[in-house]
Write an enzyme that holds these catalytic residues in place. Structure first.
Site, mmCIF file in Angstrom:
data_model
loop_
_atom_site.group_PDB
_atom_site.id
_atom_site.type_symbol
_atom_site.label_atom_id
_atom_site.label_comp_id
_atom_site.label_asym_id
_atom_site.label_seq_id
_atom_site.Cartn_x
_atom_site.Cartn_y
_atom_site.Cartn_z
ATOM 1 N N ARG A 1 -101.390 -53.210 36.818
ATOM 2 C CA ARG A 1 -102.524 -54.107 37.076
ATOM 3 C C ARG A 1 -102.085 -55.327 37.911
ATOM 4 N NH1 ARG A 1 -105.999 -56.325 32.068
ATOM 5 N NH2 ARG A 1 -107.077 -54.345 32.169
ATOM 6 N N VAL B 1 -108.191 -59.626 6.241
ATOM 7 C CA VAL B 1 -106.995 -59.634 7.075
ATOM 8 C C VAL B 1 -105.977 -58.670 6.466
ATOM 9 C CG1 VAL B 1 -105.162 -61.079 8.034
ATOM 10 C CG2 VAL B 1 -107.419 -62.074 7.591
ATOM 11 N N ILE B 2 -105.624 -57.642 7.218
ATOM 12 C CA ILE B 2 -104.624 -56.686 6.744
ATOM 13 C C ILE B 2 -103.259 -57.368 6.792
ATOM 14 C CG2 ILE B 2 -103.504 -54.486 7.240
ATOM 15 C CD1 ILE B 2 -106.225 -53.622 8.515
ATOM 16 N N MET C 1 -113.732 -57.323 7.431
ATOM 17 C CA MET C 1 -113.745 -57.314 5.956
ATOM 18 C C MET C 1 -112.600 -58.139 5.380
ATOM 19 S SD MET C 1 -114.587 -53.270 5.337
ATOM 20 C CE MET C 1 -115.506 -52.352 6.573
ATOM 21 N N GLY D 1 -102.496 -59.000 20.216
ATOM 22 C CA GLY D 1 -103.358 -59.559 21.262
ATOM 23 C C GLY D 1 -103.569 -58.605 22.428
ATOM 24 N N GLY E 1 -103.142 -59.547 16.036
ATOM 25 C CA GLY E 1 -101.907 -58.753 15.935
ATOM 26 C C GLY E 1 -101.071 -58.966 17.174
ATOM 27 N N TYR F 1 -110.114 -40.024 29.492
ATOM 28 C CA TYR F 1 -109.609 -41.361 29.796
ATOM 29 C C TYR F 1 -109.740 -41.576 31.299
ATOM 30 C CZ TYR F 1 -106.360 -45.323 29.204
ATOM 31 O OH TYR F 1 -105.766 -46.560 29.139
#
Lengths: 533, 533
Positions: free
Chosen positions: A387, A253-254, A251, A120, A118, A448
């Protein structure tokens, strides 16, 4: 252009003020700055593709490099060092569900592994190819990025699965609607990826998780095209939507996603409140959510996250004033920042705000300056850019998250933070670790945790630091009564810990579903369920 | 004592006023009153049990009669006529999860079919044994009916699966909580049954469906004890809760249920509004729910349901006054009754009420007398008792329900009502058919149709009427884009129509899950998935 070895578009970068960096350095000595690989030399490493030619498939090395890794810290280290290990053998860019079918067929006939891609943005290794004797085809859904239909009567929008967050919102906004799904990866992640990995957005309190938004859609599977129709609710047996959700490419690929959308709110406002200590902050938000006061966002930073955020944001004079003022009001060292939002019509927002503030007041809360709420909203998707800045200063930053019931929240948070610290201390440093609670439910919330640690002398050493910390943090989750992931999915990094949550019987159920679709073990192997050796 | 051949406790009955019956007779000529069988003679019909002796199993004929049927119309006809067809071979009354395990083990070793039994209120044939060479053991969960734990911090209550609605509420109320799950069957149905059949309650707008309440629990399966832990939300793969939900006894026996509970509200009020016509009424409630105005209940009766309810409730002078008043305000023949509720704190309720009334007013709505909202709340569980009264007057009454997206609601309702009428007309009568919308979602709502038809000359003929009507109604759902059941489950009656909703691929997934647990096809066979012949 999108950065090939970091987050976001290379036309944007964030600045971290000097004073913020000094604060961090006072807490933790940085490591060396490690040398970056360059794109061209990485492209030269890519081995020859093992795929047969296909008009929809690119074997171009640049495409293969750009689809080899997600955004986890190991991915980051691989991209910065140029030590990728494995690349997909080719990348396809389908434009229709029929083309996805053609591609799956081609892969199936030739025994190729298939990885749906999608945005990534996975931080758990979802889209990384593994070393294998079978060639690997990555299917990038990025060209299926349109609003295909909007039914305003039933408020159902149909999107190509590769539509990224900003496109989802801008296309809906033109019609007066919002999806309201804002994960931190929103700038790059896609609607199909959200479904496949059970994503949750910052305003889940109002709009729900992707599970509540996902009304139906199409998954192309080895057994054929699986279409789940839109029905508002049903008691007819197990809910198949809840099997497609979180399927992580195992299962099929959407290719199309139908979602429940909401009219744009008349008004949206965000606020900051300071509460004297973590327990009071936690109790106050719990009371709000258990009493169904309709806020749209609610987040509690613990004391160290509160301090770190204030420092990293700079504005020293504002901070000093704030600290003096808060200390005068009784909010001293342990103070915790609560950020919250109201979204809706003005009268409802006014009432919600009043009722929420009355709870915060009872717990000693004082409202922060109005600017702070606005700043939160402005910077809500900026964290990943940090980051880059820390990296250039000799630090790695990573996060992990879980969710648990209220009665376990404090102990789980403490256990996670302690695990990270202990893991670092083996190597002679104490990571800078802080935490926030978000995604509030009557039953519990997500936890988180962010941790900063110094780069090692080499990439290998840095990776060893990360592995030890990640292992310790994951064990602390798996040994608690908490989920291995509230919003990032399982991928390959969390797969060893899934059994602690699902149990033997649950694992067998999931394995049975995966094998039902994928008896050849070609669909994203190693993701969610560990690869059997 | 609980009625063996009808609804509820035999110490309670409802009266239907003369004028109400006259109204119905003016619409539809009644059939003959058919003779009732007596309990003793039915008990005499019960064949010898094929089960081996077991200390936990009763082979008593009275127990076997009392567990042979649910509350569907075919069940009613079977019980009133005494023509039961099949009885379970024995009934067990376990008191612990361990005893359920013992029983499943006993059944498995001896190749007995197992039917889990909650309140026996299924209207879709869930708990009826089928004729088979394998003996049938019914497991009545009624002795596992306690609140086992209440965690007030995380607001999670743990109940034995056989706890019926009034016990759930009274045990929680003692601690200041409510589950808030009020299906019409509430007086008799159980928390385990709600989970197994994906039940929805009258106040789902505030509290959610059972799916939103169900936090975890224990199912005893042939593969072992399957415990789903309580976690507020997770992105770790497919949601296994959503497989246990709606499992209808096909994967195991649910023995413990953990649910999310809510503090008792400070205030709860119900109101009635009359809106000039159905389209306006539908649009008004759609607007309310799509704009997230926090009501706790919302229901629209179509014009004939409105008229029928007013007439059957009696109070002719009130009705005349009301009709004169409403006609003066412009609400004439087509007027539709909207019932709604607010639940929460006083200020929130006041705002919600004001905002809802402002929407209704825009659609020409006028508030009904305060007494009407109160009456609705008082009589909310009384409808099933009406069947007894109508039966004694020569009528059968039955209901069916579905849910669909808003843009299909009116056409689906019309198609269902027309199908029922046409099915009756083949036999020379036009059923009295009316409908309400309830369980509102932003995407759509449930459609709940009631139909009255005359008894046939015999039980067989009455059953033939019902079969034709049920088939026609079910086809109208299956041919639409609607669920075969929003709140009653699949059972045996809806099983032939499940494929229209789930598709071939979806059916194969469900079948795979069932067979994973039950490779011997002993768990409630024929329910949800049709028995393969």
């Amino acid at each position: 252009m999108r950065r090939w070895n970091g987050w976001g578009d290379d036309s944007f970068s964030m600045t971290t003020p000097e004073s913020g960096m000094e604060f961090l350095q006072s807490k933790l000595t940085p490591g060396p700055v490690l040398p970056d690989a360059d794109f061209a030399s990485v492209c030269e490493q890519v081995p020859e593709s093992r795929l047969q030619d296909h008009p929809l498939v690119s074997k171009d090395n640049a495409d293969r490099v750009r689809h080899a890794r997600g955004q986890s810290l190991p991915d980051w280290l691989a991209m910065r060092s140029g030590d990728f290990g494995v690349f997909p053998d080719g990348v396809a860019f389908p434009e229709t569900t029929e083309q996805v079918e053609t591609l799956l067929d081609y892969a199936w006939k030739n025994d190729y592994q298939v990885i749906p891609y999608g945005g990534g943005t996975s931080v758990a290794g979802h889209i990384n190819p593994l070393q294998s004797v079978q060639p690997v085809l990555t299917i990038d859904m990025g060209r299926m990025s349109r609003l295909l239909d909007l039914n305003e009567d039933s408020q159902i929008a149909t999107f190509g699965a590769g539509t990224p967050g900003p496109e989802v919102e801008s296309q809906l906004r033109a019609h007066g609607y919002t999806l309201g799904h804002f994960p931190q990866s929103w700038e790059l992640s896609t609607i199909g990826g959200w479904v496949a990995s059970r994503s949750s957005g910052q305003q889940s309190l109002r709009y729900g998780r992707i599970e509540q938004m996902f009304a139906g859609g199409i998954m192309v599977t080895p057994k054929g095209r699986w279409q789940i129709p839109t029905i508002p609710a049903s008691s007819a047996g197990p809910d198949l939507r809840e099997m497609m959700l979180g399927s992580e490419g195992r299962m099929g690929v959407i290719s199309e996603v139908q979602v429940r959308v909401t009219p744009l709110a008349k008004e949206e406002r965000f606020f900051a409140v300071f509460v004297p200590n973590f327990e009071s902050a936690k109790q106050s938000v719990k009371e709000i959510v258990q009493n169904k006061i309709p806020l749209s966002m609610l987040r509690v930073s613990n004391a160290l996250e509160t301090e770190t955020q204030l420092r990293l944001a700079g504005h020293e004079s504002l901070i000093k004033w704030l600290e003096r003022y808060l200390s005068f009001r009784g909010n001293k060292d342990g103070k915790c920042l609560i950020t919250f939002g109201v979204t809706g019509n003005k009268k409802q927002n006014a009432l919600s705000l009043k009722q929420a503030m009355s709870v915060f007041s009872r717990f000693g809360g004082v409202k922060g300056p109005a600017m702070m709420g606005k700043k939160w909203a402005e910077n809500r998707f900026k964290f990943p850019y940090l980051r880059e800045n820390l990296w250039l200063a000799g630090y790695c930053v990573d996060t992990f998250e879980t969710a648990t019931d209220w009665h376990r929240v404090t102990s789980q948070m403490e256990s996670m933070e302690a695990a990270v610290k202990m893991a670092g201390e083996q190597f002679g440093f104490t990571p800078h670790v802080y935490t926030h609670l978000s995604h509030m439910y009557a039953q519990g919330c997500s936890i988180y945790t962010t941790y900063v640690f110094p780069n090692g002398e080499t990439y290998q050493q840095t990776m060893a630091y990360w592995k030890a910390i990640k292992q310790a943090a994951s064990e602390s989750v798996a040994n608690g009564h908490a989920t291995i992931s509230h919003q990032h999915g399982v991928g390959k990094d969390h797969a060893p810990f899934l059994k602690a949550e699902k149990g033997d019987i649950g694992m067998a159920v999931i394995k049975g579903m995966v094998e039902h679709f994928d008896d050849k073990q070609l669909l994203n192997p190693g993701t969610m369920l560990e690869k059997e050796s």
